[in-house]
Design an enzyme around this catalytic site. Structure first.
Site, PDB file in Angstrom:
ATOM      1  N   ASP A  36      37.062  40.701  49.261  1.00 41.98           N
ATOM      2  CA  ASP A  36      36.454  40.932  47.953  1.00 41.98           C
ATOM      3  C   ASP A  36      35.967  42.372  47.814  1.00 41.98           C
ATOM      4  OD1 ASP A  36      35.639  40.211  45.396  1.00 41.98           O
ATOM      5  OD2 ASP A  36      34.584  38.423  46.058  1.00 41.98           O
ATOM      6  N   ASP A  81      37.889  35.694  38.221  1.00 38.57           N
ATOM      7  CA  ASP A  81      36.755  34.797  38.471  1.00 38.57           C
ATOM      8  C   ASP A  81      36.598  33.765  37.365  1.00 38.57           C
ATOM      9  OD1 ASP A  81      36.024  35.852  40.893  1.00 38.57           O
ATOM     10  OD2 ASP A  81      34.413  37.115  40.107  1.00 38.57           O
TER      11      ASP A  81
END
Length: 703
Positions: free
Chosen positions: A438, A505
């Site tokens: 990430d 997301d």
């Protein structure tokens, strides 16, 4: 791409034309054209231009090289010289193994330029410049870009905008005189990506002459469309350089990122298919994309072994193939205020380490994945307390925090070595099959303390690639995913290093329809993580049926982002059926040719895949919103055998989700009739207006 003929002593070859690889009419698409009459073209040429525009040839268009020389040590030479170049070839253009190389020099400016044009599997090209300072003094590069000329009828162009949870949304523009520029300064491609597509007006998924240009780079980027009243339109693409990032001493070189150029005379899908074919030949391409369950939206950072173990058992029972433990497993990480940089298992949460969970997951027949954010650091971490100077900053003040974190300076060799060894220790101690990597903030004021705060995004991007590749070499059995607050680092540079990307997301199915529709323009569907989320979206608060959520995800890197502890037995049974359908069709979904159908009704999407031999296709009809009429839509499906007969059948565990205004024929959209491939492409088959937020899958099989 064809060039004028050129030899030693000539200027850089001019580009004659840029065309689809299949439409070269016998001309080598990346070779100088021996039939061209370049010697008869007067200079300055206002119709033909090279891959590097130079004002010294009479052009007032955007210079592709912008820089100057500093000679502070020489009293009789003024700083700021050598800012205008006129390169001439020092070798005849060479083609070796299909790769074309031009080498040129401007001895007056003290610079050498090498331009490489390389064909890719699938028909795209990639191009880059390499500039070398061959004289005393420091040469400062402010910008160096590849210039791609457009045809005179390509007068419309598209780029992408976006934000977190709404990535890669298209916006169209009309070419006009002047310069349109888009600069990416976030230190990563971010949510809008870094691609530009130009074409004939109104180009669509299946129609129009189009060209796509994009830097294959995971740092800052620049795209520009430039036209003057004398020069034709061109696209410029390269790296957006921050002040002082590239300063070449004598003998030093700067190489631009590859710029990938794709062309099609069959619209946007032709470009997508070219890029997908190239990606499917990459070493990092997944042989098979497992059904993945990620526990992020199930538990967030509330890690409890018993809960996570039960989720794993339920996941295995319905056919999940990979289980991923997300953020929250390492030192101090109970929320997003602390812990980044301290990459060891937190014994207060995991007193026996991760082994009990990894052994359970593997014992259930699933792969085990783990989340990291290697490029970031929290102030509340042991690492920051020991090395506050490892934060990227432009001065003695810290940049503004975001998500309570800062960027770790990987250009610092000590910081780089720390992260490499810390992650290696975790991966050596635990049997990990997959890493979700990430990157949750922009690189604002990204300077390096090793160089007095000098800008360092260029070097940081190189260090990221180097770190990822070194970890891949140490752990060759692990697959790696690129995630950056979801879809913030999805580009043609990172795709050569990873086997999966986290598309967004946003797991709301309706939003995902829009996001996935355009992400697949540049990225093959099997790379794109797409998960079935909770009935009520955590991001939008909207509620959808399970068939709509599952069908939205099933064409891509299929998985689950939902606390299945809260799922009913009926839900689990439906999930198992969708997983089984995905596995049965995975080969086609992840190897076929992507088709997006042009639909006049903006409330309907239609897309799918077809086999390369045209014997079979799977197409989705999506009613994303309420249509303004009762006319329904016609779905025209290309890529089938024109003279062959086809039968159409509903497919998927819930073939017809949501009632139409008219009853569907249970045997398929056209019942028991057959239809030819030619008719399917030219006329298509009719679908009635359906309820919003519903989806149907149609299988088309040659009889």
């Amino acid at each position: 791409m064809a060039f004028t003929d050129a030899h030693v002593g000539d200027p850089l070859p001019a580009v004659i034309a840029v065309f689809p690889a299949a439409d070269t009419d016998g001309i080598d698409p990346i070779a100088p054209n021996p039939k061209s009459a370049s010697k008869q073209v007067a200079e300055p040429s206002l119709r033909l231009s090279s891959l590097l525009n130079e004002p010294s040839h009479g052009s007032c268009a955007r210079p592709a090289l912008r820089g100057y020389r500093i000679m502070s040590q020489t009293a009789d030479v003024t700083d700021g010289v050598d800012w205008s170049t006129r390169f001439t070839l020092i070798d005849d253009p060479a083609v070796e193994n299909g790769v074309l190389v031009f080498t040129a020099e401007d001895r007056s400016a003290g610079l050498q330029l090498q331009t490489t044009v390389e064909p890719l599997i699938g028909g795209s090209l990639r191009i880059r410049h390499r500039l070398t300072n061959i004289c005393p003094g420091t040469y400062v590069i402010e910008g160096l870009e590849v210039r791609i000329p457009l045809s005179d009828n390509q007068t419309e162009f598209m780029d992408f905008t976006g934000r977190h949870e709404n990535e890669r949304q298209p916006q169209r523009h009309t070419v006009a005189d002047g310069t349109w520029t888009k600069e990416g300064r976030r230190g990563k491609p971010s949510y809008e990506g870094c691609a530009l597509i130009a074409g004939t007006p109104g180009f669509g998924f299946g129609s129009g002459s189009v060209i796509s240009v994009q830097p294959a780079w995971s740092g800052n980027s620049v795209l520009a469309v430039d036209r003057t009243c004398e020069d034709g339109t061109a696209i410029y693409a390269g790296e957006q350089l921050l002040p002082g990032e590239i300063m070449l001493g004598q003998g030093d070189s700067y190489e631009t990122p590859w710029v990938v150029v794709s062309t099609s005379d069959q619209g946007l899908d032709g470009i997508a298919q070219s890029l997908h074919t190239w990606q499917r030949g990459l070493a990092s391409h997944p042989d098979m994309q497992p059904v993945t369950l990620n526990v992020w939206e199930a538990v967030y950072m509330d890690h409890d072994f018993d809960t996570l173990a039960e989720i794993a058992r339920r996941a295995a029972a319905i056919g999940v193939e990979r289980y991923v433990l997300d953020d929250g497993w390492f030192h101090l990480r109970r929320d997003d205020h602390a812990g980044l940089g301290d990459w060891w298992v937190d014994p207060t949460v995991w007193p026996n380490g991760l082994r009990p969970l990894t052994e359970l997951v593997h014992g259930l027949g699933m792969q085990f994945g783990l989340w990291f954010e290697p490029e970031m650091i929290n102030q509340d971490s042991d690492l920051y307390r020991a090395h506050p100077d490892w934060v990227m900053q432009a001065s003695d003040r810290l940049p503004l925090p975001f998500r309570n974190q800062y960027v770790l300076d990987l250009t610092n060799p000590h910081a780089y070595a720390h992260v490499l060894e810390a992650i290696s220790t975790v991966l050596t101690a635990n049997p990990v099959d997959y890493v979700k990597w990430d990157h949750n903030r922009d690189l604002n004021e990204a300077g390096s303390n090793t160089r007095g705060g000098a800008a360092a995004v260029h070097r940081q991007t190189q260090a990221y690639y180097r770190l990822l590749d070194e970890l891949r070499e140490r752990f060759p059995s692990i697959q790696w995913e690129s995630c950056a607050s979801g879809g913030g680092r999805i580009d043609l540079g990172v795709i050569e290093h990873v086997s999966r990307v986290w598309t967004s997301d946003m797991t709301d199915a309706l939003s995902r329809q829009r996001i996935q529709r355009w992400t697949v323009q540049n990225i093959a569907p099997e790379y794109m993580g797409a998960h079935v989320s909770a009935p009520t979206s955590h991001q939008s608060g909207r509620t959808y049926s399970l068939p709509f959520r599952a069908a939205t995800a099933v064409f891509y890197g299929f998985g689950i982002e939902w606390n299945i502890m809260q799922a009913s037995e009926g839900d689990l049974s439906q999930l198992a059926a969708w997983i089984a359908w995905f596995k049965a069709n995975r080969t086609l979904l992840h190897n076929g040719i992507v088709r997006r159908l042009d639909i006049p009704d903006p409330s309907v999407y239609a897309y799918g895949v077809s086999e390369r031999d045209g014997r079979r296709a799977v197409i989705a009809h999506v009613q994303v919103d309420e249509s303004s009429s009762n006319r329904g839509v016609w779905l025209r499906v290309p890529g089938l055998e024109p003279s062959a007969e086809y039968r159409l059948r509903w497919s998927g565990p819930r073939p017809v989700d949501g009632a139409a205004l008219e009853e569907f024929n249970p045997n398929g959209p056209i019942g028991d009739s057959t239809i030819t491939g030619r008719t399917l492409e030219r006329i298509g088959f009719w679908m009635p207006r359906c309820r919003p937020e519903t989806m149907r899958i149609i299988e088309i099989v040659q009889v």
